[in-house]
Scaffold this motif. Structure first.
Motif, mmCIF file in Angstrom:
data_model
loop_
_atom_site.group_PDB
_atom_site.id
_atom_site.type_symbol
_atom_site.label_atom_id
_atom_site.label_comp_id
_atom_site.label_asym_id
_atom_site.label_seq_id
_atom_site.Cartn_x
_atom_site.Cartn_y
_atom_site.Cartn_z
ATOM 1 N N GLY A 147 26.556 35.312 38.595
ATOM 2 C CA GLY A 147 27.869 35.075 39.173
ATOM 3 C C GLY A 147 28.583 36.375 39.497
ATOM 4 N N ILE A 148 28.510 37.348 38.573
ATOM 5 C CA ILE A 148 29.131 38.655 38.812
ATOM 6 C C ILE A 148 28.457 39.363 39.978
ATOM 7 C CG2 ILE A 148 29.483 40.961 37.858
ATOM 8 C CD1 ILE A 148 29.771 39.633 35.095
ATOM 9 N N ALA A 149 27.132 39.392 39.988
ATOM 10 C CA ALA A 149 26.399 40.086 41.051
ATOM 11 C C ALA A 149 26.717 39.493 42.421
ATOM 12 C CB ALA A 149 24.898 40.018 40.773
ATOM 13 N N PHE A 150 26.698 38.182 42.510
ATOM 14 C CA PHE A 150 26.907 37.537 43.798
ATOM 15 C C PHE A 150 28.374 37.512 44.211
ATOM 16 C CE2 PHE A 150 22.749 34.889 43.317
ATOM 17 C CZ PHE A 150 22.020 36.055 43.518
ATOM 18 N N ALA A 151 29.286 37.786 43.261
ATOM 19 C CA ALA A 151 30.698 37.896 43.614
ATOM 20 C C ALA A 151 30.960 39.104 44.486
ATOM 21 C CB ALA A 151 31.557 37.967 42.350
ATOM 22 N N GLY A 152 29.989 40.009 44.599
ATOM 23 C CA GLY A 152 30.119 41.126 45.520
ATOM 24 C C GLY A 152 30.359 40.668 46.947
ATOM 25 N N VAL A 153 29.879 39.483 47.280
ATOM 26 C CA VAL A 153 30.107 38.935 48.615
ATOM 27 C C VAL A 153 31.603 38.818 48.891
ATOM 28 C CG1 VAL A 153 29.746 36.935 50.115
ATOM 29 C CG2 VAL A 153 27.918 37.701 48.590
ATOM 30 N N GLY A 154 32.365 38.405 47.875
ATOM 31 C CA GLY A 154 33.807 38.250 48.050
ATOM 32 C C GLY A 154 34.504 39.572 48.280
ATOM 33 N N ILE A 155 34.136 40.589 47.492
ATOM 34 C CA ILE A 155 34.731 41.913 47.689
ATOM 35 C C ILE A 155 34.405 42.437 49.083
ATOM 36 C CG2 ILE A 155 34.650 44.317 46.941
ATOM 37 C CD1 ILE A 155 36.194 42.544 45.053
ATOM 38 N N GLY A 156 33.177 42.233 49.502
ATOM 39 C CA GLY A 156 32.793 42.664 50.848
ATOM 40 C C GLY A 156 33.569 41.945 51.933
ATOM 41 N N SER A 157 33.853 40.659 51.700
ATOM 42 C CA SER A 157 34.535 39.878 52.733
ATOM 43 C C SER A 157 35.960 40.340 52.964
ATOM 44 C CB SER A 157 34.532 38.389 52.357
ATOM 45 O OG SER A 157 35.425 38.137 51.286
ATOM 46 N N VAL A 158 36.656 40.733 51.892
ATOM 47 C CA VAL A 158 38.058 41.128 52.050
ATOM 48 C C VAL A 158 38.203 42.595 52.442
ATOM 49 C CG1 VAL A 158 38.895 39.362 50.464
ATOM 50 C CG2 VAL A 158 38.327 41.624 49.580
ATOM 51 N N THR A 159 37.117 43.349 52.410
ATOM 52 C CA THR A 159 37.162 44.740 52.857
ATOM 53 C C THR A 159 36.419 44.921 54.179
ATOM 54 O OG1 THR A 159 35.219 45.223 51.467
ATOM 55 C CG2 THR A 159 37.390 45.673 50.538
ATOM 56 N N LEU A 160 35.218 44.365 54.263
ATOM 57 C CA LEU A 160 34.380 44.568 55.448
ATOM 58 C C LEU A 160 34.842 43.726 56.641
ATOM 59 C CD1 LEU A 160 31.797 46.060 56.400
ATOM 60 C CD2 LEU A 160 30.507 44.036 55.739
ATOM 61 N N LEU A 161 35.106 42.422 56.416
ATOM 62 C CA LEU A 161 35.411 41.533 57.542
ATOM 63 C C LEU A 161 36.722 41.871 58.260
ATOM 64 C CD1 LEU A 161 34.130 38.078 56.219
ATOM 65 C CD2 LEU A 161 32.954 39.767 57.646
ATOM 66 N N PRO A 162 37.825 42.170 57.553
ATOM 67 C CA PRO A 162 39.036 42.589 58.288
ATOM 68 C C PRO A 162 38.816 43.880 59.084
ATOM 69 C CG PRO A 162 39.604 41.925 56.058
ATOM 70 C CD PRO A 162 38.101 41.984 56.125
ATOM 71 N N TRP A 163 38.027 44.785 58.514
ATOM 72 C CA TRP A 163 37.683 46.027 59.219
ATOM 73 C C TRP A 163 36.906 45.713 60.496
ATOM 74 C CZ3 TRP A 163 32.513 48.501 58.777
ATOM 75 C CH2 TRP A 163 32.451 49.747 59.431
ATOM 76 N N VAL A 164 35.944 44.789 60.399
ATOM 77 C CA VAL A 164 35.155 44.388 61.566
ATOM 78 C C VAL A 164 36.056 43.739 62.620
ATOM 79 C CG1 VAL A 164 33.353 42.826 62.389
ATOM 80 C CG2 VAL A 164 32.996 44.139 60.292
ATOM 81 N N GLN A 165 36.940 42.830 62.188
ATOM 82 C CA GLN A 165 37.837 42.167 63.131
ATOM 83 C C GLN A 165 38.753 43.176 63.825
ATOM 84 O OE1 GLN A 165 37.817 39.084 64.175
ATOM 85 N NE2 GLN A 165 39.630 39.287 65.479
ATOM 86 N N HIS A 166 39.230 44.157 63.071
ATOM 87 C CA HIS A 166 40.085 45.195 63.665
ATOM 88 C C HIS A 166 39.317 45.972 64.732
ATOM 89 C CE1 HIS A 166 43.197 48.272 63.951
ATOM 90 N NE2 HIS A 166 42.265 49.198 63.770
ATOM 91 N N MET A 167 38.073 46.321 64.434
ATOM 92 C CA MET A 167 37.261 47.049 65.413
ATOM 93 C C MET A 167 36.974 46.192 66.645
ATOM 94 S SD MET A 167 34.482 49.512 63.591
ATOM 95 C CE MET A 167 33.747 48.236 62.573
ATOM 96 N N ILE A 168 36.734 44.899 66.432
ATOM 97 C CA ILE A 168 36.493 44.008 67.572
ATOM 98 C C ILE A 168 37.707 44.002 68.499
ATOM 99 C CG2 ILE A 168 36.213 41.593 68.253
ATOM 100 C CD1 ILE A 168 34.475 41.222 65.746
ATOM 101 N N GLU A 169 38.900 43.903 67.898
ATOM 102 C CA GLU A 169 40.119 43.846 68.702
ATOM 103 C C GLU A 169 40.416 45.176 69.392
ATOM 104 O OE1 GLU A 169 43.015 42.643 65.865
ATOM 105 O OE2 GLU A 169 42.336 40.552 65.812
#
Length: 441
Positions: A147-169
């Motif tokens: 559960g701890i290891a796979f929770a990394g997906v959540g940290i990545g989502s709130v850091t990586l995905l907004p960054w990606v969306q900003h770059m797309i825009e």
């Protein structure tokens, strides 16, 4: 006595398994979200090329077909060469695919890069690849560690995905895709060199004991069915059991609903009037909620059993689908909140028990090949979900029928895992008292 021997003989002040968890955490944060970002690329690609949704979403789904085809091979590679070889292969494939995807001008280009290369890389770096070796490092706290290891997906989502969306825009989807590819190569290639397949490889026992001292005190057995647990489970033997096929069905259905929602939810929210910022917020917060959800549900699974947690997660997806139906008629933020909470806090709990269910039924030296073959079915479900949902939308002009099917598939997934019954083979730590009382009686 409390210190642990590292991979090169150095002493560590903690169990080496937690270093494995940390590397997995970072790998999942980047590797899984690099693939999830396709949901953000989806609208601008549709806008630029004018392709049908089913055709475009099919590139993501085709990646699951490729992943499924590779999954048994990756399992065998893990059995023979270990996690470092598997992870570095995944880094090369995913990084290369993301760097080549911006050259897309035809649908087949997207299928080759996002589909074949990123899809093949993701089976190594994602839930499938990590579940091939991470469960080996823990028994009593297996669900918690995963559960701890796979929770990394959540940290990545709130850091990586907004960054990606900003770059797309700001600069377009091509620049964003290139940046993710560089990130995958620069960060994941070096850190995965520390991985080891099992604690015995460096003189340790699961959960953190030294191998020599662990042999002096025989641990309490968690085996409920000695005959089954004592069988040398090869892939042909496993294929001949109903449990194998119940797990395969449960995993197919589980990933069907997971990726049907994940790929289409951003476009769905845009269609019913929500802004792009709400769409990216929803996608990110789902994974953010998955952080406490996966850790808590993984921990609870060590107490109550894997079946209950799989059922709770399937219920989360069913609630998510009900909320989506309601949103069509009442597009309000509270319903978006309900959809996001059910999907993230409950639905993502599937991952914390996915490896444990198979290991506790088919534990042995051929586990990698067996798990990889089961993931063939799981990834087929992941491929079918986005593709079928897109096709149903193109045919009916709405997501209503696809969402109703998703609810039924969620129920079927939970039913299948109860039929597989890992609790009848090996008990989780919180249920060992039942094994002991049964043996004493």
């Amino acid at each position: 006595m409390s210190k642990q021997t590292g991979a090169r003989g150095k002493r560590l002040p903690f169990f080496y398994g937690w270093l494995i968890v940390a590397v997995t955490f970072v790998t999942m944060a980047i590797g899984v979200n690099a693939r999830t970002a396709f949901s953000l690329f989806f609208p601008p690609i549709l806008s630029e090329f004018g392709w049908e949704r089913g055709v475009t979403a099919g590139a993501f789904s085709f990646g699951f077909v490729v992943s499924g085809a590779m999954s048994p091979l990756i399992g065998r590679l893990m059995d023979r060469a270990g996690p470092r070889a598997v992870m570095e292969l995944g880094v090369a494939l995913m990084g290369g695919g993301l760097l080549l995807a911006p050259l897309t001008t035809q649908p087949w280009h997207l299928y080759l890069t996002i589909g074949v290369m990123v899809g093949a890389g993701s089976v190594c770096l994602g839930y499938s690849g990590q579940s091939l070796f991470l469960p080996n490092w823990f028994i009593r706290r297996r669900g918690l560690a995963m559960g701890i290891a796979f929770a990394g997906v959540g940290i990545g989502s709130v850091t990586l995905l907004p960054w990606v969306q900003h770059m797309i825009e700001q600069t377009g989807w091509r620049t964003a895709c290139t940046a993710i590819g560089i990130l995958v190569l620069l960060v994941l290639a070096p850190i995965n060199l520390v991985l080891r397949k099992r604690p015995e490889d460096i003189g340790l026992e699961p959960d953190g004991g030294a191998a020599s001292s662990a042999r002096l005190a025989k641990p309490v057995s968690n085996i409920v069915d000695p005959v089954w647990a004592g069988t040398d489970w090869t892939l042909p033997r496993a294929l001949a059991t109903s449990r194998f096929w119940w797990i395969a069905l449960g995993y197919f259905c589980g990933l069907y609903v997971w990726y049907a929602v994940q790929v289409h939810q951003t476009k769905f929210l845009l269609d019913i009037g929500f802004s792009p910022s709400v769409g990216v917020w929803a996608l990110g917060v789902v994974s953010l909620l998955g952080i406490p959800g996966q850790i808590l549900l993984g921990h609870i699974s060590d107490r109550v059993g894997r079946e209950w947690i799989w059922t709770a997660s399937c219920a989360g997806f069913a609630i998510c689908f009900v909320a989506l139906i309601a949103l069509k008629y009442a597009p309000t933020l509270p319903l978006v909140d309900l959809m996001v909470f059910a999907q993230g806090a409950l639905g993502y709990g599937l991952t914390s028990v996915m490896g444990a269910i198979v290991l506790e039924i088919f534990q042995g030296k051929h586990y990698g090949g067996i798990f990889g073959t089961i993931m063939l079915a799981a990834l087929a479900g992941g491929a079918a979900g986005p593709w079928a949902t897109g096709i149903l939308y193109d045919f009916y002009g709405s997501y209503t029928v696809a969402v109703a099917i998703g609810i039924a598939v969620s129920v079927l997934s939970a039913t299948a895992i109860w039929q597989a019954s890992p609790r009848k083979i090996r008990a989780v730590a919180g249920q060992l008292h039942k094994v002991q009382s049964g043996a004493g009686g």
